[in-house]
Motif scaffolding. Structure first.
Motif, short mmCIF file in Angstrom:
data_model
loop_
_atom_site.label_atom_id
_atom_site.label_comp_id
_atom_site.label_asym_id
_atom_site.label_seq_id
_atom_site.Cartn_x
_atom_site.Cartn_y
_atom_site.Cartn_z
N LEU A 1 0.84 -1.21 0.00
CA LEU A 1 0.00 0.00 0.00
C LEU A 1 0.87 1.26 0.00
CD1 LEU A 1 -2.93 -0.84 2.46
CD2 LEU A 1 -3.05 -0.54 -0.02
N ASN A 2 2.10 1.11 0.47
CA ASN A 2 3.02 2.26 0.45
C ASN A 2 3.32 2.73 -0.97
OD1 ASN A 2 3.66 2.89 3.22
ND2 ASN A 2 4.62 0.86 3.33
N LEU A 3 3.18 1.83 -1.96
CA LEU A 3 3.37 2.24 -3.35
C LEU A 3 2.36 3.31 -3.73
CD1 LEU A 3 3.94 -1.25 -5.05
CD2 LEU A 3 5.65 0.38 -4.27
N LEU A 4 1.12 3.15 -3.25
CA LEU A 4 0.10 4.17 -3.51
C LEU A 4 0.40 5.45 -2.74
CD1 LEU A 4 -3.19 2.03 -3.41
CD2 LEU A 4 -2.04 2.98 -5.42
N VAL A 5 0.85 5.29 -1.49
CA VAL A 5 1.13 6.47 -0.65
C VAL A 5 2.21 7.34 -1.30
CG1 VAL A 5 2.01 7.26 1.58
CG2 VAL A 5 0.42 5.32 1.47
N PHE A 6 3.31 6.70 -1.72
CA PHE A 6 4.47 7.48 -2.19
C PHE A 6 4.45 7.71 -3.70
CE2 PHE A 6 5.90 5.93 1.92
CZ PHE A 6 6.54 7.06 2.43
N PHE A 7 4.26 6.64 -4.49
CA PHE A 7 4.41 6.79 -5.94
C PHE A 7 3.16 7.32 -6.63
CE2 PHE A 7 7.66 3.39 -5.05
CZ PHE A 7 8.72 4.27 -5.11
N VAL A 8 2.08 7.39 -5.89
CA VAL A 8 0.88 8.06 -6.42
C VAL A 8 0.61 9.33 -5.61
CG1 VAL A 8 -1.59 7.89 -6.89
CG2 VAL A 8 -0.12 5.91 -7.29
N GLY A 9 0.44 9.15 -4.29
CA GLY A 9 0.07 10.28 -3.44
C GLY A 9 1.13 11.38 -3.37
N VAL A 10 2.35 11.01 -2.98
CA VAL A 10 3.42 12.01 -2.83
C VAL A 10 3.77 12.64 -4.18
CG1 VAL A 10 5.83 12.37 -2.16
CG2 VAL A 10 4.34 10.96 -0.74
N VAL A 11 3.89 11.81 -5.22
CA VAL A 11 4.21 12.36 -6.55
C VAL A 11 3.13 13.33 -7.00
CG1 VAL A 11 4.45 11.79 -8.99
CG2 VAL A 11 5.63 10.42 -7.29
N ALA A 12 1.86 12.95 -6.87
CA ALA A 12 0.78 13.82 -7.32
C ALA A 12 0.76 15.12 -6.51
CB ALA A 12 -0.56 13.10 -7.18
N LEU A 13 0.94 15.01 -5.19
CA LEU A 13 0.94 16.21 -4.35
C LEU A 13 2.03 17.19 -4.78
CD1 LEU A 13 -0.15 17.67 -1.80
CD2 LEU A 13 1.58 16.42 -0.48
N ASN A 14 3.22 16.66 -5.02
CA ASN A 14 4.32 17.52 -5.44
C ASN A 14 4.12 18.10 -6.84
OD1 ASN A 14 6.63 17.65 -3.42
ND2 ASN A 14 6.23 15.46 -3.43
N PHE B 1 12.32 16.47 -9.11
CA PHE B 1 12.38 16.50 -7.64
C PHE B 1 11.15 15.82 -7.04
CE2 PHE B 1 15.20 19.96 -8.88
CZ PHE B 1 16.31 19.70 -8.09
N SER B 2 10.01 15.88 -7.71
CA SER B 2 8.81 15.17 -7.24
C SER B 2 9.06 13.67 -7.23
CB SER B 2 7.61 15.50 -8.14
OG SER B 2 7.32 16.88 -8.13
N PHE B 3 9.61 13.13 -8.33
CA PHE B 3 9.94 11.71 -8.40
C PHE B 3 10.97 11.34 -7.34
CE2 PHE B 3 8.98 11.18 -13.25
CZ PHE B 3 7.63 11.36 -12.98
N ALA B 4 11.99 12.19 -7.20
CA ALA B 4 13.09 11.88 -6.29
C ALA B 4 12.63 11.89 -4.84
CB ALA B 4 14.22 12.87 -6.50
N LEU B 5 11.80 12.87 -4.47
CA LEU B 5 11.31 12.94 -3.09
C LEU B 5 10.48 11.72 -2.74
CD1 LEU B 5 10.38 16.73 -2.85
CD2 LEU B 5 11.89 15.52 -1.27
N ALA B 6 9.60 11.28 -3.68
CA ALA B 6 8.77 10.11 -3.42
C ALA B 6 9.62 8.86 -3.24
CB ALA B 6 7.78 9.92 -4.58
N THR B 7 10.63 8.70 -4.10
CA THR B 7 11.50 7.52 -4.02
C THR B 7 12.32 7.53 -2.74
OG1 THR B 7 11.66 7.56 -6.43
CG2 THR B 7 13.25 6.19 -5.25
N PHE B 8 12.87 8.69 -2.39
CA PHE B 8 13.66 8.82 -1.17
C PHE B 8 12.80 8.47 0.04
CE2 PHE B 8 15.67 10.81 2.41
CZ PHE B 8 17.04 10.71 2.16
N GLY B 9 11.60 9.03 0.08
CA GLY B 9 10.70 8.76 1.21
C GLY B 9 10.34 7.29 1.32
N TYR B 10 10.03 6.68 0.17
CA TYR B 10 9.65 5.26 0.18
C TYR B 10 10.79 4.39 0.69
CZ TYR B 10 8.56 0.60 -1.58
OH TYR B 10 8.35 -0.76 -1.67
N LEU B 11 12.00 4.61 0.18
CA LEU B 11 13.14 3.79 0.58
C LEU B 11 13.54 4.04 2.03
CD1 LEU B 11 15.38 4.03 -2.63
CD2 LEU B 11 13.89 2.14 -1.94
#
Length: 628
Positions: free
Chosen positions: A205-218, A227-237
């Protein structure tokens, strides 16, 4: 906001304070130094790759170190280019929401675009330094030097971007939104950090939180796409896995270091040379004499031109860079809307994904065992089908175009223009012939094009403005940095998706869809449109090709036919906003605000989807010319 839709704040309302006045010359001096070295790197790449071609094909003594040195310098060029792009406000970002909110909220979102970027740079910098230190123990095979010389480009580039971003923040028009944005960014990061223990048990479910939610928000807040992609990936990892963040830097490096991407800056520079030497004008005048009197004529020329040059460089962005500067100025003069131009350019990027020598086709063949020769043969006609679909949209949109001011040229004039344009029109054929005959690789061939354009400008068209070269070189570096940094961030995000087990689960889910081969084709189209929106073609095929091609064969789908379907589906996702990286690459090449294309692109995407369904329903388009 500049034409890219990527202007970082502070450009319209610079601070009149003493601190702001101090920051301006510092930023200008830093930009001048970085631009000088970036321009030198562009020239160096041309010289090194050109020397490699000459030594191997003319002197028959290959330079074993040329590709390695070019690869080292390319990472430096990409990182310094990203610094210039940040200073000039040329990193791609979506500003649809930012431009539609009240001024106070707009100022806050503009400041957030900087503070969010700074947050990522601060968090990744220690890991980039550690990565460069680790690479110190690796010796390069040809030059026999420490790989730290190459890897150091990452921390140096990140540090320079951090300095530029901080200077832009100082120059912001008001301190109030700056402090509010910094506090908001810090609060969001703190909340995610505190939520880490609760996020880990969520699993996929974290895939939705970060790679959909965080990316879309940014993205919708106006944070640059990379930077939107990078922030989501950094946060997920960082928050949901035990992966060392050193690995993310490695994936950024991998994404930005693919040798085929070297074609991007060289073809961007070639496009600028074609315009500066008068070759573009000669080509446009001839093409306009052929189709200028037809409604939407130059749009048809754009579709055909992308078909002709596609795949030559191995990079879709480089293909677009060779075409857009040639056609767009004349199309604008004829009244074409900028948004329609970038929308059609994006659509042709997806339409021509299967034209050989496509690197995606080569990748599929290498990871699935399908004959590359068969893929090359099968890729030509499906691209024509999608091209015809795009032509219908062009015909519909331009059916009422006023051409009363455009006269049909007499044959005598057309013949004269053809003779003048012949050296320019020959360029794509010279480049393709060089690849086919083995004179140069897909990466090196752009140097042949550059040499050809320089000689044509000096000797044939007698138009070569040496004073424009420095500016062209810096613009090439900036555009390269903006594009390659997005690709690096997207590659890191793709790796994060892979490590989650998402690819294996997706293949199993697709295999269980009812409906036999029609059901599998349908779910494949949906899945690869989604995958294409977040992955480049090569990573996606490496990840999913070995999993889904055996399933396709088992349900009775010809492998070449299936390859065409999934490549087009992925291309549609890659060039469709709001997540498609290819769309922002087209905007960067065109220097057009991404928001302007949104109104027009959906008609083209619908046409591509209908064309894809025709290709999927009629296998003959893909396999009709294969030898049985």
């Amino acid at each position: 906001m500049d034409a890219h839709g990527a202007s970082l704040p502070g450009s319209a309302d610079l601070s009149p304070t003493a601190l702001g006045r101090l920051a301006r010359p510092l930023e200008r001096a830093l930009g001048t130094v970085v631009s000088f070295f970036a321009a030198v790197l562009v020239v160096s790449e041309v010289v090194i790759l050109g020397a490699g071609v000459t030594a191997r094909y003319v002197l028959h003594t290959p330079l074993i170190w040329s590709d390695e040195l070019a690869s080292i310098l390319f990472l430096w060029l990409s990182m310094l280019g990203a610094v210039i792009a940040l200073q000039r406000g040329e990193h791609m970002r979506m500003t649809g929401l930012v431009t539609r909110v009240p001024p106070r909220a707009q100022a806050l979102l503009e400041a957030v675009a900087i503070t969010a970027s700074i947050a990522f740079l601060l968090m990744i910098l220690p890991h980039a330094l550690e990565y460069a230190q680790e690479e110190n123990f690796i010796v390069t095979p040809a030059l026999e030097i420490s790989n730290a010389w190459r890897a150091a480009a990452l921390p140096v580039g990140i540090g320079l971007m951090l300095a530029v971003a901080l200077l832009r923040l100082v120059r912001f028009g008001s301190w109030k939104p700056v402090f509010a944005a910094a506090a908001l960014t810090a609060l969001v990061i703190a909340l995610f950090w505190l939520a880490g223990p609760a996020l880990k048990p969520l699993g996929k479910l974290n895939l939705l939180v970060f790679f959909v939610g965080v990316v879309a928000l940014n993205v919708f807040s106006g944070v640059p796409i990379a930077f939107s992609f990078a922030l989501a990936t950094f946060g997920y990892l960082a928050l949901t896995t035990s992966t060392p963040l050193l690995v993310m830097v490695g994936r950024l490096d991998e994404g930005m270091s693919h040798l085929i991407l070297l074609a991007v800056p060289l073809f961007i520079f070639l496009g600028a040379l074609i315009e500066m030497t008068g070759m573009a004008r000669a080509m446009i005048q001839f093409l306009a004499s052929l189709l200028g009197h037809v409604r939407g004529g130059l749009s048809y020329v754009l579709i055909g031109a992308m078909y002709l040059v596609s795949g030559i460089s191995g990079s879709k962005v480089a293909d677009m860079a060779a075409i857009a500067p040639v056609l767009f100025p004349e199309m604008r003069q004829r009244g074409a809307k900028p948004g329609d131009l970038v929308a059609l350019l994006s659509a042709t990027g997806a339409q021509t994904e299967t034209i050989p020598p496509s690197i995606v086709l080569i990748t599929i063949g290498s990871v699935t065992g399908v004959s590359i020769a068969a893929l090359f043969t099968g890729g030509m006609l499906p691209a024509v089908v999608l091209g015809v679909a795009l032509c219908f949209v062009v015909w519909w949109r331009y059916r009422g175009e006023d051409l009363s001011h455009v006269a049909r040229q007499p044959k005598r004039v057309m013949t004269k223009l053809a003779l003048i344009a012949a050296p320019a029109i020959a360029l794509p054929f010279v480049i393709r012939a060089a690849v086919v005959e083995g004179v140069a690789t897909a990466t090196e061939v752009s140097t042949i094009g550059i040499a050809y354009a320089v000689l044509a400008g000096l000797l044939i068209y007698r138009q070569f403005d040496w004073r424009r070269l420095p500016k062209m070189l810096v613009e090439t570096a900036s555009l390269t940095g903006a594009i390659i940094f997005i690709i690096g961030a997207a590659t890191a995000m793709a790796w994060g998706l892979t490590q989650s087990g998402f690819s294996r689960d997706l293949a199993q889910a697709m295999a269980s869809v009812p409906g036999g081969h029609w059901g599998f084709l349908g779910i494949s189209i949906v899945a690869f449109v989604v995958l294409g929106s977040v992955l480049e073609g090569i990573p996606a095929m490496v990840l999913f090709g070995p999993l889904v091609f055996p399933i396709a064969k088992a349900v009775g789908i010809h492998e070449v036919h299936y390859a065409m379907v999934v490549i087009f589906a992925m291309g549609i996702g890659l060039f469709a906003p709001p997540f498609g990286v290819g769309y922002y690459g087209a905007c960067a090449i065109s220097k057009i605000n991404p928001d302007e294309g949104l109104k027009y692109i959906w008609g083209y995407m619908l046409a591509l989807l209908l064309g894809l369904l025709v290709v999927a329903a009629v296998p003959w388009f893909s396999i009709g010319f294969l030898k049985t």
